[in-house]
Design a protein around this motif. Sequence first.
Motif, PDB file in Angstrom:
ATOM      1  N   ALA A   1      96.269   4.135 102.316  1.00  4.70           N
ATOM      2  CA  ALA A   1      97.752   3.428 102.273  1.00  4.70           C
ATOM      3  C   ALA A   1      98.754   4.076 103.179  1.00  4.70           C
ATOM      4  O   ALA A   1      99.003   3.415 104.360  1.00  4.70           O
ATOM      5  CB  ALA A   1      98.257   2.263 101.152  1.00  4.70           C
ATOM      6  N   GLY A   2      98.473   5.356 102.822  1.00  8.95           N
ATOM      7  CA  GLY A   2      99.355   6.461 104.310  1.00  8.95           C
ATOM      8  C   GLY A   2      98.939   6.372 105.390  1.00  8.95           C
ATOM      9  O   GLY A   2      99.780   6.259 106.252  1.00  8.95           O
ATOM     10  N   TRP A   3      97.454   6.719 104.997  1.00  6.98           N
ATOM     11  CA  TRP A   3      96.658   6.409 106.645  1.00  6.98           C
ATOM     12  C   TRP A   3      96.526   5.423 108.001  1.00  6.98           C
ATOM     13  O   TRP A   3      97.198   5.293 108.734  1.00  6.98           O
ATOM     14  CB  TRP A   3      95.845   6.329 106.186  1.00  6.98           C
ATOM     15  N   VAL A   4      97.229   4.236 106.698  1.00  2.00           N
ATOM     16  CA  VAL A   4      96.957   2.934 107.514  1.00  2.00           C
ATOM     17  C   VAL A   4      99.351   3.142 108.329  1.00  2.00           C
ATOM     18  O   VAL A   4      98.853   2.558 109.582  1.00  2.00           O
ATOM     19  CB  VAL A   4      96.453   2.104 106.951  1.00  2.00           C
TER      20      VAL A   4
ATOM     21  N   THR B   1     106.638   1.367 108.726  1.00  2.16           N
ATOM     22  CA  THR B   1     106.876   1.060 106.770  1.00  2.16           C
ATOM     23  C   THR B   1     107.798  -0.088 105.921  1.00  2.16           C
ATOM     24  O   THR B   1     107.580  -0.318 104.562  1.00  2.16           O
ATOM     25  CB  THR B   1     107.863   1.907 106.575  1.00  2.16           C
ATOM     26  N   LEU B   2     108.736  -0.512 106.248  1.00  2.00           N
ATOM     27  CA  LEU B   2     109.232  -1.428 106.315  1.00  2.00           C
ATOM     28  C   LEU B   2     108.420  -2.549 105.948  1.00  2.00           C
ATOM     29  O   LEU B   2     108.719  -3.330 104.583  1.00  2.00           O
ATOM     30  CB  LEU B   2     110.521  -2.299 107.243  1.00  2.00           C
ATOM     31  N   ALA B   3     107.739  -2.974 107.038  1.00  2.00           N
ATOM     32  CA  ALA B   3     106.706  -4.298 106.529  1.00  2.00           C
ATOM     33  C   ALA B   3     105.678  -3.747 105.768  1.00  2.00           C
ATOM     34  O   ALA B   3     105.507  -4.148 104.585  1.00  2.00           O
ATOM     35  CB  ALA B   3     106.057  -3.654 107.935  1.00  2.00           C
ATOM     36  N   THR B   4     105.388  -2.584 105.676  1.00  2.00           N
ATOM     37  CA  THR B   4     104.141  -2.128 104.490  1.00  2.00           C
ATOM     38  C   THR B   4     104.714  -2.281 103.329  1.00  2.00           C
ATOM     39  O   THR B   4     104.258  -1.863 101.855  1.00  2.00           O
ATOM     40  CB  THR B   4     103.185  -0.973 104.886  1.00  2.00           C
ATOM     41  N   LEU B   5     106.021  -1.669 103.198  1.00  2.00           N
ATOM     42  CA  LEU B   5     106.913  -1.741 102.038  1.00  2.00           C
ATOM     43  C   LEU B   5     106.594  -3.204 101.346  1.00  2.00           C
ATOM     44  O   LEU B   5     106.065  -3.212 100.001  1.00  2.00           O
ATOM     45  CB  LEU B   5     108.296  -1.642 102.122  1.00  2.00           C
TER      46      LEU B   5
ATOM     47  N   GLY C   1     105.046  -9.620 104.280  1.00  2.00           N
ATOM     48  CA  GLY C   1     104.911  -8.626 104.729  1.00  2.00           C
ATOM     49  C   GLY C   1     103.512  -8.230 105.764  1.00  2.00           C
ATOM     50  O   GLY C   1     103.937  -7.837 106.930  1.00  2.00           O
ATOM     51  N   LEU C   2     102.844  -9.660 105.484  1.00  2.00           N
ATOM     52  CA  LEU C   2     101.680  -9.163 106.146  1.00  2.00           C
ATOM     53  C   LEU C   2     102.465 -10.004 107.995  1.00  2.00           C
ATOM     54  O   LEU C   2     102.281  -9.499 109.199  1.00  2.00           O
ATOM     55  CB  LEU C   2     100.675  -9.619 106.333  1.00  2.00           C
TER      56      LEU C   2
END
Lengths: 368, 324, 314
Positions: free
Chosen positions: C103-106, C122-126, B306-307
């Motif tokens: 996490a939402g704020w990020v 959000t795909l990446a943070t998913l 992900g990172l």
Amino acid sequence: MKKLTLATIVGLGLMSGSALAASAWTGGDDLPTNPLSCDATPAAAVAAPYDGGVPTNPPDRKGKKITVVDVPKLIGIGYFNATSKGITDAAAELGNVDAKTDGPTKANIDEQITFLDNYITSGVDGILFAANDPVAIAPVLKKALEKGINVVGYDANSTPDARQWFVNQAQFNGIAKALVDNMATEAGEDAGVAIVTSTFTTPNQARWIAEMAAYAEKCHPKMKWLETVEAQEDNNLSFNQATTLINKYGDDLKGIFGMTSVATPASAEAVTQAGKCGKIAVVGLATPNAMKPYVEKQCVKSVVLWNPVDLGYAAMMVLRSVADGTLQPGATTVKAGKLGDLQVINGSEILLGAPYTFTKDNIGQFDF
Amino acid sequence: MTAAALSPGRSNLHRFLSGYGQEIVVLLSIVALFVVVGAINHRFLSDTNINSIFAGNAYIAIAAIGMSMVIIAGHIDVSVGALIGVIATIAGTLAVSGYPIWVAWTVPILFAIAVNAGVGTLVAYTRIPSIVVTLGMLSILKGGLISATAGEWISNLPPEFMIAQMRPFGIPSAVWFMVALTIIASLFLRYTDFGRSIYAVGGNMEAARAAGINPERTVIGVFALHGLFAGIAGILFATQLQVIQSTVPPNLELTVITASVIGGVSILGGTGTVIGSTLAAILFACIGSALIFLNVSAYWLRAVLGLMILATVLADMARRRRAK
Amino acid sequence: MTVAKLFRHETILAILTVIAMIVLASLSDKFFTLDNLLNQGRLMAEVGLISLAMTFVIVTGGIDLSVGSILGLTAILLGVFWHNVGLPLPAAILLAMVCGTFAGWVNGLIITRFSVPPLIATLATLALYRGLAEGISEARSVRGYPEWFFFFGQGEVLGVPFQLWVMGIATLIAAAILGLTPFGRATYAIGANEVAARFSGIRVDATKLWIYTASGFCAALAAVIFVSRVTTTRSDMGTGLELDAITAVVLGGTSIFGGRGTIIGTALGLILIQALKNGLALSGVKGDGTIVVIGLVLIGAILVGALFDRNRGG
């Protein structure tokens, strides 16, 4: 920002390094283990008091027609097709059971709970389940018991007080012993081995890995565990992961454990396509049909599994006995149709039998 | 950032680099990955490993080509994973029921084209957003597949069916397909009227209409093409191993979409190339393999992945900002 | 105009929901009972809370695919703070929720500050948040919470499940904010035309940052309720929840392109999906059949809505 990203990556790297240094076999759970003895001495059966749950005021179902729903971890995979077939067979043999299988399309605790909840509302007489999580499923099963529904588990247990009986396909430490012993025989006592599992959160797999680690430490201390990789219940991913392991360790890798009926044939395929048959042993849990090509080509020598059709069959038979009131707490055996008498262990579990090892000589006789 | 590092005088090269900026970022990431991981563990560079990285993931790259076209046209398809699962199952069923092999290869592809042309028609003429249609399609394909097969595995596939395992000139056929389709698709997008109309429709539909393009027909065409690529990907997916699982491969649609967007296809439509998406699919495969080679703890694998996606995206954004 | 208003998407959806209810009730006598309906409300609450925030996100023309992962991460942190760190449970709950909200704020920060398209961010943070949940927990569950904690997920107030109250209140608040406040108007304006909104003095970035943070908060709240309902934490909790939430929001008539949508629509969308899932199961349709029906209803409902829309719009 780049600095931040870099710092995070370094941080993560450190964390992963420290996680690796812990060096227990990755993928095991943190529950206590109970490795069997190294020789063939069977573990002494410890008599335990009944610790299952009791349904509240169940109606008298003796000999009456009952409707039963089977909610496995997920539908649409070969393993649970086989258990479902066993359940249907048993229902047909009994003649007074109306059984159907329904469940989520992915192994998801939330969806499984929703399915159970709906069937409780629709008013079934009996529930068969294979839990995606032993604790998460407990509240909804307790609700079923409160409504007087008979609840029996198979394949994957819940906490004991949330169901009446659990049909145990084979004890965790028994499976672990069979797998590790087979590996030591085929790949050597000091073999470097790797594991391909589904996910680390799958309770049965995590339990097996923990027991395997404990047993290996006790009886095959020179066996070297290299790595565990996750591959979901996905054929192609399992193949890719196994191939990567083969590429990474080269000749240091002598054996691969496949922890699911998907991972084992895919690992065997990876070994075959890499031309490493005979150099890398594949030992694992799998259904015979998927393994026949590899066993017949001598690429895989042994496959460990119980018969899932029998497992479903036994679960249905146990549920009928519970509904009829013929299986009461304190019983030591239960009659399960064509399977004969099955032994009660650990208070409220019914043991299907010892795990079965399929080899070139006998695999042709099985079709599931 | 690559583009900005160059002196402004070399305008041709500069234009080339800014035109293919994201592709170059991805390509450099792949090269860097090979150098770094190869230095740590030389087995990463062994031909068997490189082979399995490319051959094992070629079907994702091919599906991403079609997905890129859909996204360039301003749409999206979240049902592609389910479609590939269905195609693999149909192909396997035909192959084991004794139909000629070419039937087992082509009928599923035609089916995929038909399904996606249907999706395209709905999207084009009813103006229902493509994400809604394909979300619905995802449910229908997935539920239908389970109802029809109950997840029964298909085995005993005839050896001549296994097209992905064939190795013309020593290179797996999946890799040939990936390279050839990427080149054909990028030439098609660049030099044919239809290819250019995809960009036009994705950039500004009304402007495209004013320029004499029929946006509805373009959208249907794009989806049908996407069906063709998904179909080929499905056949390669089906013929990689000796058994077909008859299920929907988990999260495949996310992988395909991610490959497209990381490869430089703007999710807003109108820009991007399929070379980028193919490179991104390869990058993912490399990362997946590299993390195992680097001994990243298996528990942290997904976090690192992900990172890395995030880092790629942020690097791209930084590059675009400087390019402005 | 009034006739046209009558045929808004929400009205069609309401009619569809009522028809579905009647049909389902006639198919199974177990469906339309107070007990069952309240119970369904309980099962619906987690997706419901997330869908409320998702409505705002989609109205701005964005999307948040990471909500399921935020739910999983919050659940894991709750367990880890309580069990491994040894904080008292209320403090652990609060701290975990702060982390989920963060996490939402990020997400919001990546989207606004670095102008990454929401789908990609959000795909990446998913992947990232789910990965953190797996890494932190090492895939181990935390169990054995004290009895009082189960109230959030299993308790009742005045005969109604606790989380249904939470869900109801949250729906009212969300409807009021989106429908009645300047913040709501700003949300619509951003979705309709972001550049124009910026020029007309709306603080676009701040608004979006708030919305993605709220999305994280709702996912965190849902996580606490979820953990309390199932009495354990697992790192795979909430997988795939984002698609359920998006389906409900889109079925509710919110335009995926932004600028249009209501909380009422989302609520109706949620109810219709849950009623179908439950009612079809009670009348003997299997799970795989239900998935197909939901897919057809989704396309069908939007199709009907789009047709009326076109007739009205000309």
